[in-house]
Design a protein around this motif. Structure first.
Motif, PDB file in Angstrom:
ATOM      1  N   GLU A  13       0.821  -1.210   0.000  1.00 14.28           N
ATOM      2  CA  GLU A  13       0.000   0.000   0.000  1.00 14.28           C
ATOM      3  C   GLU A  13       0.856   1.262   0.000  1.00 14.28           C
ATOM      4  O   GLU A  13       0.422   2.328  -0.418  1.00 14.28           O
ATOM      5  N   THR A  14       2.120   1.142   0.476  1.00 14.52           N
ATOM      6  CA  THR A  14       2.968   2.328   0.649  1.00 14.52           C
ATOM      7  C   THR A  14       3.927   2.569  -0.509  1.00 14.52           C
ATOM      8  O   THR A  14       4.604   3.587  -0.532  1.00 14.52           O
ATOM      9  N   VAL A  15       4.045   1.632  -1.460  1.00 10.34           N
ATOM     10  CA  VAL A  15       5.017   1.776  -2.542  1.00 10.34           C
ATOM     11  C   VAL A  15       4.313   2.187  -3.822  1.00 10.34           C
ATOM     12  O   VAL A  15       3.102   1.975  -3.996  1.00 10.34           O
ATOM     13  N   ASP A  16       5.083   2.783  -4.754  1.00 12.71           N
ATOM     14  CA  ASP A  16       4.530   3.214  -6.048  1.00 12.71           C
ATOM     15  C   ASP A  16       4.656   2.154  -7.122  1.00 12.71           C
ATOM     16  O   ASP A  16       3.947   2.192  -8.124  1.00 12.71           O
ATOM     17  N   GLU A  17       5.605   1.248  -6.968  1.00 10.98           N
ATOM     18  CA  GLU A  17       5.771   0.184  -7.940  1.00 10.98           C
ATOM     19  C   GLU A  17       6.343  -1.048  -7.255  1.00 10.98           C
ATOM     20  O   GLU A  17       7.039  -0.943  -6.253  1.00 10.98           O
ATOM     21  N   PHE A  18       6.020  -2.179  -7.786  1.00  8.67           N
ATOM     22  CA  PHE A  18       6.575  -3.431  -7.279  1.00  8.67           C
ATOM     23  C   PHE A  18       6.563  -4.449  -8.405  1.00  8.67           C
ATOM     24  O   PHE A  18       5.864  -4.287  -9.407  1.00  8.67           O
ATOM     25  N   GLY A  19       7.367  -5.483  -8.269  1.00  2.00           N
ATOM     26  CA  GLY A  19       7.457  -6.531  -9.271  1.00  2.00           C
ATOM     27  C   GLY A  19       6.783  -7.803  -8.794  1.00  2.00           C
ATOM     28  O   GLY A  19       6.558  -8.001  -7.603  1.00  2.00           O
ATOM     29  N   VAL A  20       6.453  -8.661  -9.732  1.00  2.07           N
ATOM     30  CA  VAL A  20       5.803  -9.930  -9.391  1.00  2.07           C
ATOM     31  C   VAL A  20       6.324 -11.027 -10.301  1.00  2.07           C
ATOM     32  O   VAL A  20       6.528 -10.808 -11.492  1.00  2.07           O
ATOM     33  N   ASP A  21       6.562 -12.180  -9.715  1.00  2.61           N
ATOM     34  CA  ASP A  21       6.913 -13.363 -10.505  1.00  2.61           C
ATOM     35  C   ASP A  21       6.228 -14.554  -9.867  1.00  2.61           C
ATOM     36  O   ASP A  21       6.221 -14.698  -8.636  1.00  2.61           O
ATOM     37  N   LEU A  22       5.628 -15.405 -10.682  1.00  2.00           N
ATOM     38  CA  LEU A  22       4.939 -16.591 -10.177  1.00  2.00           C
ATOM     39  C   LEU A  22       5.705 -17.839 -10.589  1.00  2.00           C
ATOM     40  O   LEU A  22       6.195 -17.928 -11.712  1.00  2.00           O
ATOM     41  N   LYS A  23       5.810 -18.797  -9.663  1.00  2.00           N
ATOM     42  CA  LYS A  23       6.317 -20.127  -9.984  1.00  2.00           C
ATOM     43  C   LYS A  23       5.109 -21.057 -10.025  1.00  2.00           C
ATOM     44  O   LYS A  23       4.448 -21.278  -9.007  1.00  2.00           O
ATOM     45  N   HIS A  24       4.871 -21.585 -11.234  1.00  2.00           N
ATOM     46  CA  HIS A  24       3.639 -22.324 -11.495  1.00  2.00           C
ATOM     47  C   HIS A  24       3.950 -23.792 -11.744  1.00  2.00           C
ATOM     48  O   HIS A  24       4.995 -24.115 -12.306  1.00  2.00           O
ATOM     49  N   ASN A  25       3.068 -24.685 -11.299  1.00  2.00           N
ATOM     50  CA  ASN A  25       3.295 -26.111 -11.486  1.00  2.00           C
ATOM     51  C   ASN A  25       2.063 -26.727 -12.119  1.00  2.00           C
ATOM     52  O   ASN A  25       0.971 -26.683 -11.546  1.00  2.00           O
ATOM     53  N   GLN A  26       2.239 -27.325 -13.290  1.00  2.00           N
ATOM     54  CA  GLN A  26       1.114 -27.921 -14.005  1.00  2.00           C
ATOM     55  C   GLN A  26       1.251 -29.437 -14.080  1.00  2.00           C
ATOM     56  O   GLN A  26       0.420 -30.103 -14.671  1.00  2.00           O
ATOM     57  N   ASP A  41      15.510 -14.219 -10.186  1.00  2.00           N
ATOM     58  CA  ASP A  41      14.759 -14.083 -11.420  1.00  2.00           C
ATOM     59  C   ASP A  41      14.086 -12.712 -11.535  1.00  2.00           C
ATOM     60  O   ASP A  41      13.895 -12.196 -12.627  1.00  2.00           O
ATOM     61  N   THR A  42      13.690 -12.112 -10.400  1.00  2.00           N
ATOM     62  CA  THR A  42      12.864 -10.915 -10.429  1.00  2.00           C
ATOM     63  C   THR A  42      13.458  -9.748  -9.649  1.00  2.00           C
ATOM     64  O   THR A  42      12.920  -8.640  -9.694  1.00  2.00           O
ATOM     65  N   HIS A  43      14.541  -9.976  -8.934  1.00  2.00           N
ATOM     66  CA  HIS A  43      15.098  -8.959  -8.036  1.00  2.00           C
ATOM     67  C   HIS A  43      15.438  -7.653  -8.764  1.00  2.00           C
ATOM     68  O   HIS A  43      15.234  -6.560  -8.231  1.00  2.00           O
ATOM     69  N   TYR A  44      15.945  -7.745 -10.002  1.00  2.00           N
ATOM     70  CA  TYR A  44      16.411  -6.563 -10.729  1.00  2.00           C
ATOM     71  C   TYR A  44      15.356  -5.978 -11.672  1.00  2.00           C
ATOM     72  O   TYR A  44      15.654  -5.098 -12.487  1.00  2.00           O
TER      73      TYR A  44
END
Length: 1166
Positions: free
Chosen positions: A113-126, A245-248
């Motif tokens: 709620e306090t940040v203007d941007e953030f990243g997202v990465d999902l690890k999915h299993n099918q 994978d998503t840190h940068y």
């Protein structure tokens, strides 16, 4: 939100790169563990949180309700022209939190709620879910990384994270929109996609791995890309991969945005005219991407086609897929788990053969006569057991012999899906295929399962039958069988296989023989080892040609397994077969034997066996055993070997002489060691600095500084340069001998020669100055050590802390203590003891107890020194009951206290005249087998004299003089004091005169005891003569000595002489104490000179002395005797106000002269 494009795990991709093969039992399904119930029906996905567009029967996205268009995104992007890239910290320096609880999830929601941007990465299993599911979510912000276990929190993620994702003011980067909708009903607004955006700058590729390398210089590790993310408690490596994978992403987002804005020429972007510049491509595509909604997608089983099959075969496959689809929906498995995970070509033949020849085995009640219909009913009703027979299974396996992965999948599928029970023959066929391709891991899985099912069958013969058919190597297959039996604890089967291999001439692979022997030795199967020793010896020659030293391995294994007798038996068997091992291997066995606890006798026996049957011992053999004897301090046996070695014509070398010389000096046989040193030098043996360092260290330990320097000079005369070690030993010896300045000179000389002093040299100098009380110089050397790049260790810190504590500088000591702790140094009990002793000297009980508690918090066990300091502190504060309670608590814990602890308590009880307690503690000490030292006997002597048990005391003194421990000056002072107490002054003087012939040195206390006794007896002239002797012998009298003489002058001579002697004290740099002033005041009061006495009292106060009860009693009693009652009352009130407690003498004076009427009220008030 900045989110990376997820690498979807389609079933084909998974099979090519999965970390967990399909034939390994899967972990528990998260659907079962966390009560996740997906809808696997053909019903369309219900977006219950979205309103429906009834015209087109389509859900309305949150983005559509905001009335935004692609141009609105372009306007927003134009405001970012002054964006500066924020350089993120590296992965190791970025705070990280693993979200696994609802509390953590709530905190994450507040952060977003306090940040203007953030990243997202999902690890999915099918792989093991019919529709697939999200297992892990990584959300990096500008300052912190969050990794969330979405399986544990599956039901709570949507309610808590839905709003941050929907907020159009927050920028996000993501392509996992559909999975966020499917699993958590999260709908995204304001999206940035790195893949689409990276196409505009014209980069070579648009993958995240390429962007990481291009913008950040980070090589992405894809080792865990296809890992099974469902497993609980992910290892650190997988978590690191997920973060990496998503840190940068946010940093890449900044750089791409700057590029895009710069390409737009900073114009205000709007509508179609600007749709052809840089930004529109990104925002137009993402705008329409955000409008997508999740839809279920299932495999069309009716659409399966294969040009290579006929209608009948296609019908069979279609019915099979229908059945698989049904089972996958019910059991919540993906179709890739249930469909045949291999090419259909080789299985069509057996399936059609089954449909042609074996439908008669199906139920005759089936209504249709069509084979296809019967087969369809078999699939629908799950009756597959009669569809396959062993010859068809083996035929298929043989057909797949060049494709081991397909063979494994067919093997598992036919058993797990069709319910076929594989025979021993089919297991062996699969083993032949796997071993031919050297797939030992999967082969072990198959073998272990086979062993459980066919435990009692002849596996060896079954495997041998397949050698010709599968062209497998008999050595490889049988060795694998042997190792497998032993790994599973079936030693009888393993031994039988080994013997049959030997009988049929099949060579045993070294790893299999090693596995068999390790298993037999580890299980202590002695009979099994004995039964194979002959055959093992027979394989020695073949193994040696293969580069495997059988003798070394077997002998070392037996010795390491503590089976020494079998090792000797094996050694002899090898010799009997004419296979004499090389002496190098025997030396290795000997070294292992000598390192084993209590195995020196076994090493000697092995050495004697070598002397008896071979191989002949060499120099290394002798030196190894000699070293063992020296370390065990069995020097006689060591020298026997030394003489035997020379008798066999083997000349001792540097190592042998070094071992023997070191052993002699460590055992305290310095003269013999010196002789052997001379012998070695005379023979021309060039000894090194290590040997001389050992000799020097021995002389340091016995405190022989002269010999230390002599050995050092001899080393230099032999042309052997000093090393850092010998330099440190010499400096340490000089410092221990009190020659610290000379040690500094040696230090400087070695530095001039280019030697880099060790930490030992610095620590010795620091310790030397601390013992001299020169802490200023100690800190100078400490600073030099740090400046020269040496890191202070525990020893350095302990030395300085101890030095500061002894001088009462506890604040500085504590600062150094916590500095060491912050540097990661593991503080030990000695460091704590130094601090506790320092506070004990200051009688500060509270800090002592805090340190004691801190020791327990750090799991550091207090030792006898710790408890002695605590006992001493309690006793010094007069808390003898608490001290005694602690003492008994220590004894109950079976902690061995030393003589110092007992002596501390005995001394405290002695000062309080509790003499029975002193004697009882002494007897308890003897019962606990603690040897009393001379200090303990001194306390006991003083107690006996104070209790007027003169005869017992003298008997004890005579026993000490005869049997020891050797009496010291304190002992003689105590006895002289006892004579004086017993009114035997002449005997005291006689004992004093005999001290000149004894090794003890008389002190000022010795003279003071006699001077005090002579003054009290009125023998003032003798006392004065004794005082002059003190000065003539160079002994400085103390304040007590002067006070005794002043008291004598007042009582038996003239007051003028008393004042002259009193005034002489400051000239001799002796400050009078309150006792000295009390003696003066008492003498003046005795003569009625009250004014002079009061003036003397004021003089004492002006000097900063605190009057005690004796001083007040002298003045009060003097005033009362001359009738100055008012002044006596004033003095008495002053005593009470200052908190001085009246004693019995003063109370009698107060009662006699009626001073306490009003003073008692004052005392009560105080």
């Amino acid at each position: 939100m900045v989110e990376r494009r997820v690498e979807s795990r389609e079933e084909g991709n998974y099979r090519d790169g999965a970390k967990i093969p399909s034939h390994i039992p899967p972990p528990p399904k998260p659907q079962d563990l966390y009560n996740i119930k997906p809808d696997n029906s053909n019903k369309s996905y219900d977006h219950v949180l979205l309103p429906q567009n009834t015209k087109i029967n389509h859900p309305i996205q949150p983005l559509e309700t905001l009335a935004l268009s692609p141009s609105d995104f372009l306007h927003r992007a134009a405001t970012l022209e002054h964006l500066e890239p924020t350089i993120l910290a590296s992965l190791d320096h970025t705070p990280f939190k693993l979200i696994e609880t609802l509390k953590d999830l709530k905190e994450l929601a507040l952060v977003l709620e306090t940040v203007d941007e953030f990243g997202v990465d999902l690890k999915h299993n099918q792989y093991r879910s019919f529709q697939g599911m999200t297992c892990l979510m990584h959300i990096p912000t500008r300052t912190k990384d969050f990794v969330m276990d979405t399986q544990k929190l599956h039901a709570s993620i949507g309610p808590y994270l839905r709003e941050p994702f929907k907020d159009s003011k927050k920028r996000k980067a993501c392509n996992d929109i559909l999975w966020l909708q499917h699993d958590f009903r999260i709908y995204v607004c304001n999206l940035f996609d790195t893949m689409l955006a990276s196409r505009v700058p014209g980069l070579e590729r648009s993958s995240l791995a390429y962007l990481l390398k291009y913008y950040c210089g980070v090589s992405s590790n894809k080792e865990y890309q296809t890992s099974d993310w469902r497993i609980c408690s992910l290892p650190k490596e997988m978590i690191k991969y997920a973060r990496e994978d998503t840190h940068y992403l946010l940093y890449i987002y900044d750089l791409i945005m700057i590029t895009l804005v710069s390409r737009s020429n900073t114009r205000v972007l709007s509508y179609e005219s600007d749709m052809r510049v840089a930004l529109p491509l990104k925002y137009k595509d993402k705008y329409y991407l955000l409008l997508k909604v999740y839809k279920k997608s299932f495999k069309d089983v009716e659409g399966i086609k294969d040009a290579k099959v006929n209608v009948s075969q296609h019908g069979v496959a279609r019915e099979l897929y229908k059945w698989m689809d049904k089972m996958a929906r019910v059991d919540e498995y993906h179709l890739s788990t249930t469909d045949p995970p291999f090419s259909m070509d080789p299985i069509y033949g057996p399936l059609i053969s089954v449909s042609t020849y074996h439908f008669s085995s199906l139920s005759s009640s089936l209504p249709s006569k069509s084979p296809l219909t019967r087969l369809s009913h078999a699939f629908q009703e799950g009756k597959f057991t009669s569809l396959l027979q062993s010859n068809y299974v083996n035929q298929t396996l043989f057909f797949l012999r060049s494709k081991p992965t397909s063979a494994i999948r067919f093997f598992d599928w036919s058993e797990n899906v069709l319910g076929y029970s594989h025979t021993l023959c089919s297991h062996c066929a699969l083993l032949h295929i796997l071993l031919f391709h050297r797939l030992f891991g999967p082969a072990q899985q198959v073998f272990d399962k086979m062993l459980l099912r066919f435990l009692e069958l002849d596996v060896f013969s079954a495997l041998c039958d397949g050698f010709g058919r599968y062209s497998s190597n008999p050595n490889t297959v049988c060795s694998f069988l042997l190792a497998g039996y032993c790994r599973n604890g079936r030693f009888d089967k393993g031994i039988d296989a080994f013997l049959r291999m030997s009988k049929t001439g099949i060579d045993v692979a070294p790893y299999a023989l090693r596995s068999m022997l390790d298993s037999l030795i580890g299980s202590r199967c002695i009979q099994g080892i004995v039964s194979i020793l002959d055959e093992v010896c027979g394989h020695s020659g073949k193994m040696l040609k293969q580069g495997f030293n059988l003798y070394e391995f077997v002998a070392m294994s037996l010795v390491n397994g503590h089976l020494f007798e079998l090792a000797l038996n094996f050694h002899r068997k090898m010799i009997d077969r004419g296979l004499v091992p090389v002496v190098v291997d025997c030396n290795k066995v000997l070294k292992v034997l000598r390192n084993e606890e209590n195995s020196l006798e076994a090493a000697s026996q092995f050495f004697n066996t070598m002397l008896e049957v071979g191989p002949s011992p060499n120099l290394v053999t002798f030196s190894t055993l000699i070293d063992s004897y020296c370390k065990a301090k069995r020097l006689d046996e060591a020298f026997k070997l030394y003489h035997l070695m020379m008798a066999r014509g083997i000349s001792p070398d540097l190592i042998v002489y070094s071992i023997l010389i070191d052993g002699l000096f460590k055992d305290g046989k310095l003269e013999v060691g010196s002789c052997l040193l001379s012998e070695a030098l005379e023979k021309g043996i060039k000894l090194d600095s290590v040997v001389f360092g050992s000799i020097m260290d021995a002389y340091v330990k016995v405190g022989n500084l002269e010999k230390l320097i002599e050995v050092c000079n001899r080393m230099l005369s032999e042309g052997i340069p000093s090393s850092v070690v010998t330099c440190g030993i010499l400096i340490n010896g000089l410092c221990q001998g009190g020659h610290v300045l000379e040690a500094c000179g040696v230090f400087g000389e070695y530095v001039k020669r280019g030697l880099e002093p060790s930490v030992l040299s610095y620590s010795s100098l620091i310790d030397g100055f601390c013992k001299l009380g020169n802490l200023k110089e100690a800190f100078i050397w400490y600073k030099k050590m740090v400046e020269n790049g040496h890191v202070p260790d525990l020893v350095i810190y302990s030395i300085i802390i101890n030095g500061l504590s002894k001088q009462g500088r506890m604040h500085e000591a504590l600062q150094l203590f916590f500095q060491a702790a912050m540097m990661g140094i593991q503080l030990n009990v000695y460091t704590f003891n130094a601090l506790i002793d320092g506070y004990c000297r200051l009688c500060q009980m509270r800090p002592m107890m805090k340190l004691y508690s801190l020791m327990q918090d750090r799991n550091i066990l207090p030792d006898a020194v710790t408890y002695t300091s605590l006992l001493k502190a309690l006793a010094a504060r007069g808390k003898l009951e608490k001290a005694l309670a602690l003492f008994f608590q220590i004894l109950k814990q079976s902690i061995s206290l030393d003589a110092i602890a007992y002596c501390t308590l005995m001394d405290s009880f002695c000062w309080q005249n509790k003499l029975k307690a002193v004697v009882w503690l002494f007897q308890l000490m003897l019962r606990n087998k603690v040897s009393p030292d001379i200090a303990t006997y001194n306390v006991l002597l003083r107690s006996l004299f104070k209790d007027c048990r003169f005869e017992e005391a003298m008997n004890l003194f005579q026993e000490l003089s005869t049997h020891g421990p050797e009496p010291d000056i304190v002992t003689y002072n105590t006895v002289i004091y006892g004579y004086c107490l017993s009114d035997k002054l002449n005997e005291a003087i006689q004992l004093y005169e005999t001290l000149s012939d004894r090794p003890v040195r008389r002190t000022a206390i010795t003279f003071t005891i006699l001077i005090n006794a002579l003054c009290k007896k009125g023998r003032l002239n003798e006392a004065v003569l004794m005082f002059r002797r003190v000065l003539d012998e160079g002994i400085e009298p103390n304040v007590v000595t002067y006070s005794c003489l002043v008291d004598g002058y007042f009582k038996f001579h003239s007051m003028e002489s008393a004042f002259e002697l009193f005034e002489e004290m400051p000239r001799n740099k002796i400050d009078p104490n309150i006792v000295s002033f009390s003696i003066l005041m008492d003498g003046l009061c005795q003569k009625g000179l009250i004014e002079a006495a009061l003036s003397t009292f004021d003089s004492a106060i002006n000097r900063g002395l605190l009057p005690d009860v004796v001083a007040y009693t002298v003045l009060i009693h003097g005033c009362c005797r001359v009738g100055r009652i008012a002044e006596a009352k004033i003095l008495y009130r002053r005593l009470l106000v200052e908190g001085v407690v009246p004693d019995q003498v003063l109370e009698r004076v107060v009662a006699e002269y009626h001073l306490g009427a009003q003073s008692r009220k004052l005392q009560a008030t105080v």
